[in-house]
Write a protein that holds these residues in place. Sequence first.
Motif, PDB file in Angstrom:
ATOM      1  N   ALA A 189     -66.350  23.197  -7.526  1.00  0.00           N
ATOM      2  CA  ALA A 189     -66.597  24.827  -6.846  1.00  0.00           C
ATOM      3  C   ALA A 189     -64.963  25.430  -7.306  1.00  0.00           C
ATOM      4  CB  ALA A 189     -66.589  24.298  -5.051  1.00  0.00           C
ATOM      5  N   LEU A 190     -63.769  24.186  -6.973  1.00  0.00           N
ATOM      6  CA  LEU A 190     -62.616  24.199  -7.316  1.00  0.00           C
ATOM      7  C   LEU A 190     -62.820  25.949  -8.931  1.00  0.00           C
ATOM      8  CD1 LEU A 190     -60.563  22.174  -7.089  1.00  0.00           C
ATOM      9  CD2 LEU A 190     -60.192  23.976  -6.020  1.00  0.00           C
ATOM     10  N   VAL A 191     -63.374  24.899  -9.712  1.00  0.00           N
ATOM     11  CA  VAL A 191     -63.576  26.232 -11.118  1.00  0.00           C
ATOM     12  C   VAL A 191     -64.470  26.918 -10.757  1.00  0.00           C
ATOM     13  CG1 VAL A 191     -64.366  26.023 -13.890  1.00  0.00           C
ATOM     14  CG2 VAL A 191     -63.728  23.660 -12.452  1.00  0.00           C
ATOM     15  N   GLY A 192     -65.256  27.435  -9.960  1.00  0.00           N
ATOM     16  CA  GLY A 192     -65.789  28.346 -10.051  1.00  0.00           C
ATOM     17  C   GLY A 192     -65.022  29.146  -9.526  1.00  0.00           C
ATOM     18  N   PHE A 193     -64.355  29.651  -8.120  1.00  0.00           N
ATOM     19  CA  PHE A 193     -62.954  30.127  -8.142  1.00  0.00           C
ATOM     20  C   PHE A 193     -61.712  30.766  -9.001  1.00  0.00           C
ATOM     21  CE2 PHE A 193     -64.921  28.709  -3.755  1.00  0.00           C
ATOM     22  CZ  PHE A 193     -65.040  29.674  -3.447  1.00  0.00           C
ATOM     23  N   GLY A 194     -62.136  29.082  -9.527  1.00  0.00           N
ATOM     24  CA  GLY A 194     -60.472  29.787 -11.116  1.00  0.00           C
ATOM     25  C   GLY A 194     -61.147  30.361 -11.788  1.00  0.00           C
ATOM     26  N   ALA A 195     -62.562  30.376 -12.537  1.00  0.00           N
ATOM     27  CA  ALA A 195     -63.187  31.103 -13.544  1.00  0.00           C
ATOM     28  C   ALA A 195     -63.497  32.330 -12.769  1.00  0.00           C
ATOM     29  CB  ALA A 195     -64.539  30.131 -13.696  1.00  0.00           C
ATOM     30  N   SER A 196     -63.721  32.608 -11.603  1.00  0.00           N
ATOM     31  CA  SER A 196     -63.638  34.163 -11.195  1.00  0.00           C
ATOM     32  C   SER A 196     -61.839  34.942 -11.583  1.00  0.00           C
ATOM     33  CB  SER A 196     -63.791  34.315  -9.949  1.00  0.00           C
ATOM     34  OG  SER A 196     -63.164  33.497  -8.911  1.00  0.00           O
ATOM     35  N   THR A 197     -60.918  34.447 -11.287  1.00  0.00           N
ATOM     36  CA  THR A 197     -59.909  34.807 -11.872  1.00  0.00           C
ATOM     37  C   THR A 197     -58.899  35.384 -12.738  1.00  0.00           C
ATOM     38  OG1 THR A 197     -59.086  34.158  -8.507  1.00  0.00           O
ATOM     39  CG2 THR A 197     -57.379  35.235 -10.513  1.00  0.00           C
ATOM     40  N   ILE A 198     -59.832  33.722 -13.710  1.00  0.00           N
ATOM     41  CA  ILE A 198     -59.247  34.047 -14.413  1.00  0.00           C
ATOM     42  C   ILE A 198     -60.057  34.809 -15.740  1.00  0.00           C
ATOM     43  CG2 ILE A 198     -60.643  31.930 -16.295  1.00  0.00           C
ATOM     44  CD1 ILE A 198     -58.408  30.938 -17.564  1.00  0.00           C
ATOM     45  N   TRP A 199     -61.200  35.413 -15.818  1.00  0.00           N
ATOM     46  CA  TRP A 199     -61.731  35.665 -16.416  1.00  0.00           C
ATOM     47  C   TRP A 199     -61.686  37.480 -15.963  1.00  0.00           C
ATOM     48  CZ3 TRP A 199     -63.373  35.070 -21.221  1.00  0.00           C
ATOM     49  CH2 TRP A 199     -63.494  33.611 -21.729  1.00  0.00           C
ATOM     50  N   THR A 200     -61.216  37.829 -14.528  1.00  0.00           N
ATOM     51  CA  THR A 200     -60.900  39.190 -14.113  1.00  0.00           C
ATOM     52  C   THR A 200     -59.684  39.512 -15.119  1.00  0.00           C
ATOM     53  OG1 THR A 200     -61.956  39.032 -12.492  1.00  0.00           O
ATOM     54  CG2 THR A 200     -60.603  40.226 -12.395  1.00  0.00           C
ATOM     55  N   SER A 201     -59.127  38.308 -14.692  1.00  0.00           N
ATOM     56  CA  SER A 201     -57.332  38.781 -15.279  1.00  0.00           C
ATOM     57  C   SER A 201     -57.806  39.033 -17.225  1.00  0.00           C
ATOM     58  CB  SER A 201     -56.276  37.733 -15.537  1.00  0.00           C
ATOM     59  OG  SER A 201     -56.262  37.070 -13.826  1.00  0.00           O
ATOM     60  N   GLN A 202     -58.255  38.208 -17.591  1.00  0.00           N
ATOM     61  CA  GLN A 202     -58.250  38.342 -19.057  1.00  0.00           C
ATOM     62  C   GLN A 202     -59.087  39.692 -19.189  1.00  0.00           C
ATOM     63  OE1 GLN A 202     -61.854  38.963 -20.854  1.00  0.00           O
ATOM     64  NE2 GLN A 202     -61.429  39.122 -22.707  1.00  0.00           N
ATOM     65  N   GLY A 203     -60.203  40.889 -18.722  1.00  0.00           N
ATOM     66  CA  GLY A 203     -60.377  41.709 -18.847  1.00  0.00           C
ATOM     67  C   GLY A 203     -59.332  42.443 -18.836  1.00  0.00           C
ATOM     68  N   LEU A 204     -58.674  42.606 -17.773  1.00  0.00           N
ATOM     69  CA  LEU A 204     -57.822  43.236 -17.090  1.00  0.00           C
ATOM     70  C   LEU A 204     -56.915  43.577 -18.298  1.00  0.00           C
ATOM     71  CD1 LEU A 204     -56.038  45.873 -15.116  1.00  0.00           C
ATOM     72  CD2 LEU A 204     -55.240  43.292 -14.631  1.00  0.00           C
ATOM     73  N   TYR A 205     -56.176  42.570 -19.028  1.00  0.00           N
ATOM     74  CA  TYR A 205     -55.228  42.031 -20.256  1.00  0.00           C
ATOM     75  C   TYR A 205     -55.500  42.910 -21.637  1.00  0.00           C
ATOM     76  CZ  TYR A 205     -51.230  40.055 -22.522  1.00  0.00           C
ATOM     77  OH  TYR A 205     -50.268  39.272 -23.686  1.00  0.00           O
ATOM     78  N   MET A 206     -56.970  43.176 -21.411  1.00  0.00           N
ATOM     79  CA  MET A 206     -57.548  43.600 -22.694  1.00  0.00           C
ATOM     80  C   MET A 206     -57.649  44.971 -23.058  1.00  0.00           C
ATOM     81  SD  MET A 206     -58.161  41.077 -24.477  1.00  0.00           S
ATOM     82  CE  MET A 206     -59.192  41.468 -26.206  1.00  0.00           C
ATOM     83  N   THR A 207     -57.764  45.490 -22.000  1.00  0.00           N
ATOM     84  CA  THR A 207     -58.148  46.877 -21.343  1.00  0.00           C
ATOM     85  C   THR A 207     -56.267  47.187 -21.548  1.00  0.00           C
ATOM     86  OG1 THR A 207     -59.547  46.856 -19.319  1.00  0.00           O
ATOM     87  CG2 THR A 207     -58.644  48.432 -18.867  1.00  0.00           C
ATOM     88  N   ILE A 208     -55.556  46.856 -21.046  1.00  0.00           N
ATOM     89  CA  ILE A 208     -54.442  46.852 -20.890  1.00  0.00           C
ATOM     90  C   ILE A 208     -53.478  47.214 -22.607  1.00  0.00           C
ATOM     91  CG2 ILE A 208     -51.703  46.896 -20.717  1.00  0.00           C
ATOM     92  CD1 ILE A 208     -52.859  45.314 -17.776  1.00  0.00           C
ATOM     93  N   ILE A 209     -53.958  46.195 -23.359  1.00  0.00           N
ATOM     94  CA  ILE A 209     -53.573  46.502 -24.527  1.00  0.00           C
ATOM     95  C   ILE A 209     -54.502  46.961 -25.641  1.00  0.00           C
ATOM     96  CG2 ILE A 209     -52.441  44.546 -24.175  1.00  0.00           C
ATOM     97  CD1 ILE A 209     -54.274  42.479 -25.895  1.00  0.00           C
ATOM     98  N   ALA A 210     -55.391  47.413 -24.868  1.00  0.00           N
ATOM     99  CA  ALA A 210     -56.775  47.701 -26.520  1.00  0.00           C
ATOM    100  C   ALA A 210     -56.391  49.192 -26.223  1.00  0.00           C
ATOM    101  CB  ALA A 210     -58.186  48.332 -25.534  1.00  0.00           C
ATOM    102  N   GLU A 211     -56.634  49.976 -27.457  1.00  0.00           N
ATOM    103  CA  GLU A 211     -56.685  51.295 -27.320  1.00  0.00           C
ATOM    104  C   GLU A 211     -57.615  52.201 -28.590  1.00  0.00           C
ATOM    105  OE1 GLU A 211     -53.940  51.832 -30.766  1.00  0.00           O
ATOM    106  OE2 GLU A 211     -52.364  50.632 -29.731  1.00  0.00           O
TER     107      GLU A 211
END
Length: 342
Positions: free
Chosen positions: A79-101
């Motif tokens: 259950a902890l992994v699930g909640f952590g995964a939602s945040t880590i993968w949303t963060s990853q997507g946002l990070y890629m959006t910021i640095i992508a051209e």
Amino acid sequence: MLFVAWNVIQSTASSLFPRHGALSLALVYFTFSIGCFTAPLLVTIFGIRVSIPVSGATYVCYILAAAIGVEYLLYPTAALVGFGASTIWTSQGLYMTIIAEGGNRGQLNGIFMGVFKLSVVIGQLCAVFFVERDGRNERLQYIMLGIGSLGIVLQLLICSPSPEGWAKSKPPRLPTPRESLRSVFQALSDRRFQFIVPLIIFQGLTTALNNSVVTRLMPLDRVPWFMLGFGIAGVSGAFVAGKGYDKFGWKPLIFCMLGLAIIAYLAVVAAVWADVFWFFLAYSAPMGFADAICQNVLMSTIIGFFASNSTPYFAAFRLVGALLTAAAFVVFPFLPYIVCEI
């Protein structure tokens, strides 16, 4: 490094813990889907540099539970992994959006997915040398625990996105929890997002199929070789898809993905019918390539469509995929299968 460890534990959990492995992984993806509603708010509050390592630490909790062999600890840590995964993968997507051209988002996502798929290869190479056909494989799991812990340390070194990029992606004010929930529902109802839902379904079912079905059709000591083929093909597919998306767009990649998936499904049917392990490898290579294409198209399309406000869309993407994967993890283990003994 974190996913070097996680991919090994995820691919062997159903075999090492026949009663609780697949169900605990189903719980991971179920809580993953719930966490996607609050992930945009948490990422906005704490930022990317804090969200990623703190969320990553939840994966290590599950790996620790698997290593010490207390099966009922798999559920709370899952259950902890699930909640952590939602945040880590949303963060990853946002990070890629910021640095992508504009013109290189496919290539950028290809590089990320290639490195991510490489973690599968490295992890399964470790498993090849340490996995045992019988027994609890404590040595393998403690090695993965150490690798996963090292991954958390390395995540602390992630560079912050540029202030200009963060300012463009961050909302003008902190959303309330209700607004965060509403933003995810609005993303789900966006017709442009619904256009990519079939790809999300394919990716979610592939994850469950590999980790709760196909790996149970073969002896445990063959699982690392199977996942190794999947990972190597995934690395190649990620880089090819990245260049192909920028040059040719998404349509040729989708047709390629569908053709490879059909070949893979025919191979796994042949493996069960003929009881020949090499057919499983014939499944893993095209499916690994197809999975990499699917993920690259999904990530690149979301960045392209929703660059100005990608966080709720990445959360919605992970929500749909996690729900489907959780359902498949629950259902698949109860279907009748023939286990190959070779």
